[in-house]
Design a protein around this motif. Structure first.
Motif, PDB file in Angstrom:
ATOM      1  N   ARG B 227       0.843  -1.198   0.000  1.00  0.00           N
ATOM      2  CA  ARG B 227       0.000   0.000   0.000  1.00  0.00           C
ATOM      3  C   ARG B 227       0.866   1.230   0.000  1.00  0.00           C
ATOM      4  NH1 ARG B 227      -4.839  -1.619   4.052  1.00  0.00           N
ATOM      5  NH2 ARG B 227      -5.943   0.027   3.005  1.00  0.00           N
ATOM      6  N   SER B 228       0.209   2.353  -0.002  1.00  0.00           N
ATOM      7  CA  SER B 228       0.978   3.584  -0.151  1.00  0.00           C
ATOM      8  C   SER B 228       1.728   3.880   1.133  1.00  0.00           C
ATOM      9  CB  SER B 228       0.025   4.729  -0.475  1.00  0.00           C
ATOM     10  OG  SER B 228      -0.646   5.114   0.722  1.00  0.00           O
ATOM     11  N   GLN B 229       2.496   4.936   1.059  1.00  0.00           N
ATOM     12  CA  GLN B 229       3.297   5.316   2.216  1.00  0.00           C
ATOM     13  C   GLN B 229       2.414   5.742   3.379  1.00  0.00           C
ATOM     14  OE1 GLN B 229       6.555   5.826   3.080  1.00  0.00           O
ATOM     15  NE2 GLN B 229       7.444   4.801   1.309  1.00  0.00           N
ATOM     16  N   ARG B 230       1.214   6.031   3.078  1.00  0.00           N
ATOM     17  CA  ARG B 230       0.334   6.488   4.151  1.00  0.00           C
ATOM     18  C   ARG B 230      -0.632   5.408   4.596  1.00  0.00           C
ATOM     19  NH1 ARG B 230      -2.636  11.822   3.261  1.00  0.00           N
ATOM     20  NH2 ARG B 230      -2.789  11.534   5.496  1.00  0.00           N
ATOM     21  N   CYS B 231      -0.296   4.199   4.279  1.00  0.00           N
ATOM     22  CA  CYS B 231      -1.259   3.147   4.553  1.00  0.00           C
ATOM     23  C   CYS B 231      -1.595   3.100   6.043  1.00  0.00           C
ATOM     24  CB  CYS B 231      -0.736   1.808   4.038  1.00  0.00           C
ATOM     25  SG  CYS B 231      -0.309   0.577   5.269  1.00  0.00           S
ATOM     26  N   PRO B 232      -2.835   3.030   6.339  1.00  0.00           N
ATOM     27  CA  PRO B 232      -3.241   3.168   7.748  1.00  0.00           C
ATOM     28  C   PRO B 232      -2.938   1.962   8.608  1.00  0.00           C
ATOM     29  CG  PRO B 232      -5.142   2.798   6.368  1.00  0.00           C
ATOM     30  CD  PRO B 232      -3.972   2.915   5.444  1.00  0.00           C
ATOM     31  N   GLN B 233      -2.588   0.881   7.947  1.00  0.00           N
ATOM     32  CA  GLN B 233      -2.367  -0.310   8.741  1.00  0.00           C
ATOM     33  C   GLN B 233      -1.037  -0.274   9.466  1.00  0.00           C
ATOM     34  OE1 GLN B 233      -2.656  -3.587   6.125  1.00  0.00           O
ATOM     35  NE2 GLN B 233      -4.894  -3.695   6.219  1.00  0.00           N
ATOM     36  N   HIS B 234      -0.121   0.486   8.945  1.00  0.00           N
ATOM     37  CA  HIS B 234       1.209   0.473   9.543  1.00  0.00           C
ATOM     38  C   HIS B 234       1.620   1.869   9.942  1.00  0.00           C
ATOM     39  CE1 HIS B 234       1.236  -2.980   6.610  1.00  0.00           C
ATOM     40  NE2 HIS B 234       1.314  -3.553   7.793  1.00  0.00           N
ATOM     41  N   THR B 235       2.383   1.931  10.967  1.00  0.00           N
ATOM     42  CA  THR B 235       2.852   3.237  11.411  1.00  0.00           C
ATOM     43  C   THR B 235       4.164   3.555  10.736  1.00  0.00           C
ATOM     44  OG1 THR B 235       4.129   2.330  13.221  1.00  0.00           O
ATOM     45  CG2 THR B 235       1.796   2.794  13.635  1.00  0.00           C
TER      46      THR B 235
END
Lengths: 91, 362
Positions: B227-235
C-alpha cells in the motif's frame, strides 16, 4: 354461369377440403381413433398373413369400422364447419 | 371432389344438409384410406411391428408399485451408507462424507489449510525462512493447481527487476510448481495486491519499492505491504524499521517532507511523516537553515543517486535537526536521526560520518 360458379366453388371447396382434412386427421389422432384402427389392422394382418396382405384387404376391413368409430364430438364439429362454410357461399 | 354440379344458390336447406353430410363422409373416408395406405406400406417395408416389444421385455420394465421403492424398483437412498476407499489415504469413508474428506486429504479444497501444509513442508526442506505463499485469501484455494501455479509464476515475475541478474535464491522448492526463473519481469505487475516478498529483491529494487510503498513486512506472511506510504495499517515507525532492516542502518529510504520535484508526490505523506517524527523526537525543531544546508549537501552528494535517496536524507534532515547535531551537515544529521530513530530504545543517536553512508547509498 354455372361453370364460373363451379370453378369458384371448386377452388373454395378445395381449400375447405384441405383445411378440413387436416383438422379431421388431427382430431382423430388426438382421440385415439387412429390407434384403435391400427390395432384392428394388426389383427387383420395376422389373420391374412404378413406377406399376402393387400391394400384392398385392408381397405375393405378398415373403412367401415373407421367410419363407425369416429367419435360424435368430432363428427359434430366437422359438420358444423361444413355447414358454416356452405352458408357463407350459398348466395 | 363430388361437388361438380353445385351451384349453391339454388339449394334449400335439406339439400345443403345432405351436401354437408356428403362432404363429411368424404373426409372420413379419406382419412381411413390414408391410414390403410400407411399401414400397408409399413407392412410391406417391414417396419409395421417394430414398435412392439415382446411379452418378456414388457414384464421386465413394468412399472413398479411397491412401497419404499420408486417406479423403477430402486431404493431411495441406497448409496448413502455405502463406503468408499480413499485413493489417497486408503481409508474407508462414508459416501456422504467422501467429498469433504478428499478436500482435506488432497489439500486442494477451500478449507484444506493448504497454505499451512506448504509452509511446513517448505520450511522443513529449506530450513530457513520459507517463501510464504502469497495467498492471503481463501480464494486461491479454490483454484486448481494449474491456475495456482500460474498465479505464482506471475507474481514471481513481478518481483524481479528486469535489470537484475538472475538469482539462484529465487529457486525455491514448491510443490510441483515451476518457478519463474525467467528474467521477464513485468513492471506493471509490480504492485500486487497480496504483497511482495522482500527476499527476492535486490537492494535497488528494494529501495525503489520502499520509496513508493509502505513496505512493512507482515509478521505472518513475511511480505511487504504494497500500500501507499500512508497506509493506515502500519505506522511510520514500522516503515522506518523495515527500511533499516532491509537496507542497512543508515540507508533508510523513507521519503520525507521534501520539495524535490523529481519524486512522486509524497507531499501529504511527507508532512504526516514529518509530524509523527516530530512528536516522536519530542523536541525537534525544523530549522529551515538545517534543511537548506542539508539539502545543499545532500544534493551534491546525492546527485548520482536515485531520487529516493535524496528524498530520504532530506526528510530525515528535518528531524535530525531536533535529534542531533544539526550543524554537522545534512547527511550526517539525517543518518544520525535515522539511526537514532531506529534504535531509539537504546541510544538517542549514533554519530556517523555522512560520507560512509552516502557511499553505501550509492
Amino acid at each position: 354461369k354455372t361453370d364460373q360458379l363451379y370453378g369458384h366453388y371448386c377452388s373454395c371447396l378445395f381449400w375447405l377440403n384441405h383445411r378440413l382434412k387436416e383438422l379431421l386427421r388431427a382430431k382423430l389422432t388426438e382421440c385415439g381413433w387412429r390407434d384403435q384402427l391400427k390395432a384392428h389392422c394388426k389383427d387383420v394382418i395376422k389373420e391374412k398373413g404378413l406377406e399376402h396382405v393387400t391394400v384392398e384387404d385392408l381397405v375393405v376391413e378398415i373403412t367401415p369400422k373407421g367410419r363407425v368409430l369416429v367419435p360424435d364430438s368430432v363428427k359434430k364439429e366437422l359438420l358444423q364447419r361444413i355447414r358454416a362454410f356452405l352458408a357463407q357461399h350459398a348466395t | 371432389m363430388k361437388m361438380e354440379d353445385m351451384s349453391l344458390s339454388g339449394l334449400d336447406n335439406t339439400k345443403l344438409e345432405a351436401l354437408a353430410q356428403d362432404i363429411y363422409s368424404d373426409l372420413v373416408e379419406d382419412a381411413c384410406l390414408g391410414l390403410c395406405f400407411e399401414v400397408h406400406r409399413a407392412v410391406k417395408q417391414g417396419y409395421f411391428f417394430l414398435d412392439d416389444t415382446d411379452q418378456e421385455s414388457m414384464k421386465d420394465f413394468e412399472i413398479v408399485d411397491q412401497p419404499g421403492v420408486d417406479i423403477f424398483g430402486q431404493v431411495y437412498n441406497q448409496w448413502k451408507n455405502k463406503e468408499c476407499v480413499c485413493p489417497n489415504c486408503n481409508r474407508s469413508i462414508a459416501a456422504s462424507r467422501f467429498a469433504p474428506h478428499l478436500e482435506k486429504c488432497l489439500g486442494m479444497g477451500r478449507n484444506s489449510s493448504r497454505i499451512a501444509n506448504r509452509r511446513i513442508a517448505s520450511s522443513n526442506n529449506m530450513n530457513n525462512k520459507s517463501e510464504s505463499d502469497q495467498e492471503d485469501n481463501d480464494d486461491v484455494n479454490d483454484n486448481d493447481w494449474s491456475y495456482g501455479s500460474e498465479k505464482k509464476a506471475k507474481k514471481r515475475k513481478s518481483d524481479k527487476n528486469p535489470n537484475s541478474p538472475r538469482r539462484s535464491k529465487s529457486v525455491k522448492h514448491k510443490n510441483g510448481e515451476e518457478l519463474s526463473n525467467s528474467v521477464n519481469a513485468d513492471p506493471y505487475k509490480y504492485n500486487y495486491n497480496t504483497g511482495i516478498n522482500y527476499e527476492t529483491l535486490g537492494p535497488d529494487e528494494l529501495r525503489s519499492l520502499l520509496t513508493t510503498q509502505c513496505g512493512v513486512i507482515s509478521e505472518h506472511t513475511k511480505k511487504m505491504c504494497t500500500r501507499s506510504q500512508r497506509c493506515p495499517q502500519h505506522t511510520d515507525e514500522q516503515r522506518r524499521a523495515v527500511r533499516v532492516f532491509l537496507l542497512g542502518p543508515s540507508a533508510s529510504s523513507l521519503p520525507d517532507a521534501d520539495t524535490m520535484v523529481e519524486s512522486d508526490c509524497y507531499d501529504a505523506s511527507d508532512g504526516q511523516v514529518l509530524m509523527s517524527r516530530l512528536q516522536w523526537d519530542g523536541s525537534s525543531d525544523i530549522s529551515p537553515s538545517d534543511s537548506a544546508s542539508s539539502k545543499a549537501s545532500t544534493n551534491n552528494s546525492d546527485s548520482k543517486k536515485p531520487k529516493k535517496k535524496k528524498k530520504t536524507s532530506l526528510g530525515l534532515n528535518s528531524t535530525g535537526g531536533g535529534g542531533g547535531g544539526s550543524g554537522s551537515g545534512g547527511g550526517s544529521s539525517s543518518q544520525t536521526s535515522l539511526v537514532g530513530l531506529s534504535n531509539r530504545k537504546k541510544k538517542p543517536k549514533l554519530p556517523v560520518p555522512p560520507t560512509q553512508y552516502l557511499d553505501n547509498l550509492n
